[in-house]
Design a protein around this motif. Sequence first.
Motif, PDB file in Angstrom:
ATOM      1  N   GLY A 297      23.020  45.070   1.995  1.00 12.24           N
ATOM      2  CA  GLY A 297      24.093  45.477   2.881  1.00 12.24           C
ATOM      3  C   GLY A 297      23.722  46.835   3.466  1.00 12.24           C
ATOM      4  O   GLY A 297      22.639  47.363   3.209  1.00 12.24           O
ATOM      5  N   ILE A 298      24.622  47.389   4.238  1.00  9.35           N
ATOM      6  CA  ILE A 298      24.407  48.739   4.782  1.00  9.35           C
ATOM      7  C   ILE A 298      25.662  49.562   4.514  1.00  9.35           C
ATOM      8  O   ILE A 298      26.794  49.076   4.705  1.00  9.35           O
ATOM      9  N   VAL A 299      25.439  50.797   4.063  1.00  6.75           N
ATOM     10  CA  VAL A 299      26.558  51.714   3.866  1.00  6.75           C
ATOM     11  C   VAL A 299      26.319  52.958   4.706  1.00  6.75           C
ATOM     12  O   VAL A 299      25.187  53.286   5.049  1.00  6.75           O
TER      13      VAL A 299
ATOM     14  N   LEU B  68      27.899  51.866  14.220  1.00  4.24           N
ATOM     15  CA  LEU B  68      28.003  53.009  13.300  1.00  4.24           C
ATOM     16  C   LEU B  68      26.695  53.192  12.540  1.00  4.24           C
ATOM     17  O   LEU B  68      26.234  54.318  12.324  1.00  4.24           O
ATOM     18  N   SER B  69      26.081  52.075  12.117  1.00  9.73           N
ATOM     19  CA  SER B  69      24.805  52.145  11.410  1.00  9.73           C
ATOM     20  C   SER B  69      23.758  52.818  12.297  1.00  9.73           C
ATOM     21  O   SER B  69      23.050  53.730  11.863  1.00  9.73           O
ATOM     22  N   ASP B  70      23.678  52.386  13.546  1.00  4.74           N
ATOM     23  CA  ASP B  70      22.697  52.968  14.479  1.00  4.74           C
ATOM     24  C   ASP B  70      22.988  54.456  14.708  1.00  4.74           C
ATOM     25  O   ASP B  70      22.084  55.277  14.708  1.00  4.74           O
TER      26      ASP B  70
ATOM     27  N   ILE C 214      22.486  54.287   5.087  1.00  5.92           N
ATOM     28  CA  ILE C 214      21.712  54.063   3.861  1.00  5.92           C
ATOM     29  C   ILE C 214      21.739  52.569   3.514  1.00  5.92           C
ATOM     30  O   ILE C 214      22.805  51.943   3.553  1.00  5.92           O
ATOM     31  N   ASN C 215      20.554  52.009   3.173  1.00  2.00           N
ATOM     32  CA  ASN C 215      20.599  50.662   2.580  1.00  2.00           C
ATOM     33  C   ASN C 215      20.114  50.680   1.128  1.00  2.00           C
ATOM     34  O   ASN C 215      20.252  49.690   0.420  1.00  2.00           O
ATOM     35  N   ALA C 216      19.555  51.821   0.678  1.00  2.00           N
ATOM     36  CA  ALA C 216      19.135  51.931  -0.720  1.00  2.00           C
ATOM     37  C   ALA C 216      20.323  52.397  -1.559  1.00  2.00           C
ATOM     38  O   ALA C 216      20.388  53.547  -2.003  1.00  2.00           O
TER      39      ALA C 216
ATOM     40  N   VAL D 122      24.454  42.825   7.262  1.00  2.00           N
ATOM     41  CA  VAL D 122      23.304  42.568   6.381  1.00  2.00           C
ATOM     42  C   VAL D 122      22.043  43.110   7.057  1.00  2.00           C
ATOM     43  O   VAL D 122      21.919  43.062   8.282  1.00  2.00           O
ATOM     44  N   TYR D 123      21.112  43.634   6.247  1.00  2.00           N
ATOM     45  CA  TYR D 123      19.839  44.140   6.764  1.00  2.00           C
ATOM     46  C   TYR D 123      18.706  43.366   6.090  1.00  2.00           C
ATOM     47  O   TYR D 123      18.625  43.305   4.864  1.00  2.00           O
ATOM     48  N   PHE D 124      17.855  42.759   6.906  1.00  2.00           N
ATOM     49  CA  PHE D 124      16.770  41.919   6.377  1.00  2.00           C
ATOM     50  C   PHE D 124      15.624  41.901   7.384  1.00  2.00           C
ATOM     51  O   PHE D 124      15.868  41.767   8.587  1.00  2.00           O
TER      52      PHE D 124
HETATM   53  C1  LIG Z   1      19.354  50.138   8.240  1.00  2.00           C
HETATM   54  C2  LIG Z   1      18.934  51.520   7.806  1.00  2.00           C
HETATM   55  C3  LIG Z   1      18.870  51.832   6.467  1.00  2.00           C
HETATM   56  C4  LIG Z   1      18.491  53.120   6.039  1.00  2.00           C
HETATM   57  N1  LIG Z   1      18.464  53.406   4.717  1.00  2.00           N
HETATM   58  C5  LIG Z   1      18.122  54.642   4.299  1.00  2.00           C
HETATM   59  C6  LIG Z   1      18.139  54.975   2.904  1.00  2.00           C
HETATM   60  O1  LIG Z   1      18.438  54.142   2.064  1.00  2.00           O
HETATM   61  N2  LIG Z   1      17.812  56.241   2.560  1.00  2.00           N
HETATM   62  C7  LIG Z   1      17.483  57.192   3.489  1.00  2.00           C
HETATM   63  O2  LIG Z   1      17.214  58.338   3.098  1.00  2.00           O
HETATM   64  N3  LIG Z   1      17.452  56.909   4.801  1.00  2.00           N
HETATM   65  C8  LIG Z   1      17.777  55.662   5.232  1.00  2.00           C
HETATM   66  N4  LIG Z   1      17.774  55.372   6.550  1.00  2.00           N
HETATM   67  C9  LIG Z   1      17.351  56.413   7.496  1.00  2.00           C
HETATM   68  C10 LIG Z   1      18.472  57.406   7.789  1.00  2.00           C
HETATM   69  O3  LIG Z   1      19.682  56.762   8.110  1.00  2.00           O
HETATM   70  C11 LIG Z   1      18.120  58.273   9.001  1.00  2.00           C
HETATM   71  O4  LIG Z   1      17.682  57.446  10.026  1.00  2.00           O
HETATM   72  C12 LIG Z   1      17.059  59.227   8.775  1.00  2.00           C
HETATM   73  O5  LIG Z   1      17.325  59.992   7.671  1.00  2.00           O
HETATM   74  C13 LIG Z   1      17.001  60.103  10.064  1.00  2.00           C
HETATM   75  O6  LIG Z   1      16.506  61.313   9.789  1.00  2.00           O
HETATM   76  P1  LIG Z   1      14.953  61.637   9.945  1.00  2.00           P
HETATM   77  O7  LIG Z   1      14.490  60.993  11.228  1.00  2.00           O
HETATM   78  O8  LIG Z   1      14.991  63.095   9.998  1.00  2.00           O
HETATM   79  O9  LIG Z   1      14.271  61.083   8.738  1.00  2.00           O
HETATM   80  C14 LIG Z   1      18.161  54.109   6.998  1.00  2.00           C
HETATM   81  C15 LIG Z   1      18.221  53.789   8.369  1.00  2.00           C
HETATM   82  C16 LIG Z   1      18.612  52.514   8.768  1.00  2.00           C
HETATM   83  C17 LIG Z   1      18.705  52.198  10.230  1.00  2.00           C
END
Ligand SMILES: Cc1cc2nc3c(=O)[nH]c(=O)nc-3n(C[C@H](O)[C@H](O)[C@H](O)COP(=O)(O)O)c2cc1C
Length: 167
Positions: free
Chosen positions: A22-24, A85-87, A40-42, A152-154
Motif C-alpha cells: 500500500g502507500i501511506v 497526494l502520493s505524487d 512512504i511505501n516501506a 496499491v504500488y507494484f
Molecule cells: C510510491 C512511493 C513510495 C516511496 N516510499 C518511500 C519510503 O518508503 N521511504 C522513503 O524514505 N522514501 C520513499 N519514497 C520517496 C519519498 O517520498 C520522496 O520522494 C523522497 O524522499 C524525495 O526526496 P529526495 O528526492 O530528496 O530523496 C517513496 C516515493 C514514492 C513515489
Amino acid sequence: MASKDCVNEATFRQALSRFATGIVVVTTQSVSGCPRAITINAFTSVSLNPPLVLFCLGKSAYQFGTFAEAPSFAVNVLSADQQALSDRFAQEAEDDLSEVSFRRLMTGSPILSGCLTALDCITEKHFDAGDHLIVVGKVQAIDEPRDDEPLVYFESGYRRLKLPLDS
Ligand SMILES: Cc1cc2nc3c(=O)[nH]c(=O)nc-3n(C[C@H](O)[C@H](O)[C@H](O)COP(=O)(O)O)c2cc1C
C-alpha cells in the motif's frame, strides 16, 4: 551473508518492485510548527501489544531531518483515489500541506481527509539501517477507518486491487 559485490543494485530494486505494498503519507509538525508530509511505501505493523508500527526513511530524503527529529508522526493510509497526494508528497520541495484538508488527533500530526485510516503515533525508537533510518512509533490514536479501495504500488506503478481470489 551476501557481500555487496554479489547483489547488483538494479536487480535488487527490480526484485523489491515485485512486492506489492500500500502507500501511506507520513505527516508530522516541524520544530517551527509547520505541517510536513512524505510518501512512504516501506511501512509495516510491528507489534499488537504494545501497538507498534514502523516506516523506513531514506537518509538522502530532503525532509530527513524533520522526520528523524520528530517526536511524533501520523501514518495516513491512502485510498485508490488519492494518487495525487502520493505524487505530491514524493516531491523534493518542502511541502507544507497548503490546500490539503486535515485535522489533528492526539499528537498534533496532520490527519489527512479522505484516507482509509490514520495512525497517530509517538516516536518510540530509531534503528540505523544502511541508507535508511527505521522509525518505530507507538500508536496513540486511530482515525475511524473508511470502507474504500486502497492505493496499491507494484512494479514501480500505481495499481488497484482486483477481485478477491475466491470470487
Ligand atoms: C510510491 C512511493 C513510495 C516511496 N516510499 C518511500 C519510503 O518508503 N521511504 C522513503 O524514505 N522514501 C520513499 N519514497 C520517496 C519519498 O517520498 C520522496 O520522494 C523522497 O524522499 C524525495 O526526496 P529526495 O528526492 O530528496 O530523496 C517513496 C516515493 C514514492 C513515489
